[in-house]
Design a protein around this motif. Structure first.
Motif, PDB file in Angstrom:
ATOM      1  N   TYR A  36      -0.169  11.797   3.710  1.00 60.34           N
ATOM      2  CA  TYR A  36      -0.136  11.274   5.066  1.00 60.34           C
ATOM      3  C   TYR A  36       0.359  12.358   6.008  1.00 60.34           C
ATOM      4  O   TYR A  36       0.946  13.346   5.590  1.00 60.34           O
ATOM      5  CB  TYR A  36       0.758  10.029   5.155  1.00 60.34           C
ATOM      6  CG  TYR A  36       2.214  10.328   4.886  1.00 60.34           C
ATOM      7  CD1 TYR A  36       3.085  10.569   5.939  1.00 60.34           C
ATOM      8  CD2 TYR A  36       2.713  10.368   3.596  1.00 60.34           C
ATOM      9  CE1 TYR A  36       4.418  10.854   5.708  1.00 60.34           C
ATOM     10  CE2 TYR A  36       4.036  10.650   3.352  1.00 60.34           C
ATOM     11  CZ  TYR A  36       4.886  10.891   4.413  1.00 60.34           C
ATOM     12  OH  TYR A  36       6.201  11.184   4.185  1.00 60.34           O
ATOM     13  N   LYS A  39       0.862  -1.174   0.000  1.00 60.96           N
ATOM     14  CA  LYS A  39       0.000   0.000   0.000  1.00 60.96           C
ATOM     15  C   LYS A  39       0.899   1.225   0.000  1.00 60.96           C
ATOM     16  O   LYS A  39       1.796   1.339   0.818  1.00 60.96           O
ATOM     17  CB  LYS A  39      -0.875  -0.002   1.253  1.00 60.96           C
ATOM     18  CG  LYS A  39      -1.987   1.008   1.234  1.00 60.96           C
ATOM     19  CD  LYS A  39      -2.734   1.042   2.552  1.00 60.96           C
ATOM     20  CE  LYS A  39      -3.697  -0.112   2.651  1.00 60.96           C
ATOM     21  NZ  LYS A  39      -4.579   0.022   3.832  1.00 60.96           N
ATOM     22  N   LYS A  98       0.956   5.305   0.299  1.00 62.07           N
ATOM     23  CA  LYS A  98       0.173   6.482   0.666  1.00 62.07           C
ATOM     24  C   LYS A  98       0.857   7.718   0.103  1.00 62.07           C
ATOM     25  O   LYS A  98       2.024   7.964   0.377  1.00 62.07           O
ATOM     26  CB  LYS A  98       0.072   6.608   2.186  1.00 62.07           C
ATOM     27  CG  LYS A  98      -0.733   5.517   2.827  1.00 62.07           C
ATOM     28  CD  LYS A  98      -0.886   5.794   4.296  1.00 62.07           C
ATOM     29  CE  LYS A  98      -2.342   5.613   4.613  1.00 62.07           C
ATOM     30  NZ  LYS A  98      -2.756   6.217   5.827  1.00 62.07           N
TER      31      LYS A  98
END
Length: 107
Positions: free
Chosen positions: A83, A78, A80
């Motif tokens: 953030y 995953k 991101k």
């Protein structure tokens, strides 16, 4: 190691960033940052990373370095893009069981 004088033309923005980083990390100027970057480059320039997607979403990862091969199995990847950095500090992650395995040397 013997130090030699070497002059070159660098992108002005890169030189500015190197000077800022040297100041932040209490290093001996932009040359120290440039030397650290070259050490990282030469330590990793012959490294190859291979990945293969498996059934069930697993990813097999192979890192090939001179004299060493590392195999990893990854269940989920995953990434991101947005953030909050305050949730990814040493003080927050270590108590949650995370172990820092690598950080670039500063100076």
């Amino acid at each position: 190691m013997t130090r030699v004088k070497y002059t070159t033309n660098l992108d002005a923005e890169l030189l500015r960033l190197a000077k800022e980083k040297a100041e932040q990390c209490d290093m001996d100027g932009a040359n120290a940052v440039i030397e650290a970057a070259l050490r990282v480059y030469f330590a990793n320039c012959s490294t190859q990373v291979w990945e293969k997607t498996m059934q069930g979403g697993w990813i097999k990862k192979m890192i090939v370095r001179p004299g060493q091969v590392i195999f990893e199995s990854i269940r989920v990847r995953k990434v991101k893009a947005r953030y909050n950095p305050k949730y990814f500090t040493d003080e927050v992650l270590a108590p949650k069981g995370w172990t820092k395995v690598w950080k670039m040397k500063q100076g």
